[in-house]
Design a protein around this motif. Structure first.
Motif, PDB file in Angstrom:
ATOM      1  N   VAL A   1       0.823  -1.210   0.000  1.00  0.00           N
ATOM      2  CA  VAL A   1       0.000   0.000   0.000  1.00  0.00           C
ATOM      3  C   VAL A   1       0.861   1.265   0.000  1.00  0.00           C
TER       4      VAL A   1
ATOM      5  N   ALA B   1       1.301   3.409  -3.276  1.00  0.00           N
ATOM      6  CA  ALA B   1       0.059   4.082  -3.667  1.00  0.00           C
ATOM      7  C   ALA B   1      -0.174   5.321  -2.804  1.00  0.00           C
TER       8      ALA B   1
ATOM      9  N   GLY C   1       2.150   8.063  -3.859  1.00  0.00           N
ATOM     10  CA  GLY C   1       1.679   8.655  -5.108  1.00  0.00           C
ATOM     11  C   GLY C   1       0.513   9.597  -4.903  1.00  0.00           C
ATOM     12  N   ILE C   2      -0.420   9.221  -4.039  1.00  0.00           N
ATOM     13  CA  ILE C   2      -1.574  10.084  -3.759  1.00  0.00           C
ATOM     14  C   ILE C   2      -1.123  11.384  -3.103  1.00  0.00           C
TER      15      ILE C   2
ATOM     16  N   ASP D   1       0.510  13.557  -5.765  1.00  0.00           N
ATOM     17  CA  ASP D   1      -0.471  14.151  -6.668  1.00  0.00           C
ATOM     18  C   ASP D   1      -1.221  15.303  -6.008  1.00  0.00           C
TER      19      ASP D   1
END
Length: 78
Positions: A23, A26, A29-30, A33
């Motif tokens: 996890v 991810a 990355g979130i 972003d």
């Protein structure tokens, strides 16, 4: 009974560790972003205190000057 509980705890921690490893990319990355989205929103709104500016006027680079010269020669020769 104590050995069974210890093995269960080790197994549970192993599964949780693998879950975190799967996890984590991810989540990173979130977060990245969202940071980029926030920076884009701030740039669209135009906060002058957030932008770094120098008092010296900018000059075109040598590559830009060379390219402009080549363009003008093409226009003259055609």
């Amino acid at each position: 009974m104590e050995t069974t509980r210890m093995e269960a705890l080790i197994g549970m921690l192993t599964v949780l560790g693998i879950l975190v490893l799967l996890v984590l990319p991810a989540v990173i990355g979130i977060v990245r972003d969202r940071r980029i989205d926030r920076q884009l929103r701030e740039a669209e709104q135009g906060h002058p205190e957030d932008q770094k500016s120098s008092s010296k006027p900018t000059e075109p680079s040598t590559a830009t000057w060379y390219a402009d010269g080549r363009r003008s020669k093409k226009l003259v020769s055609s």
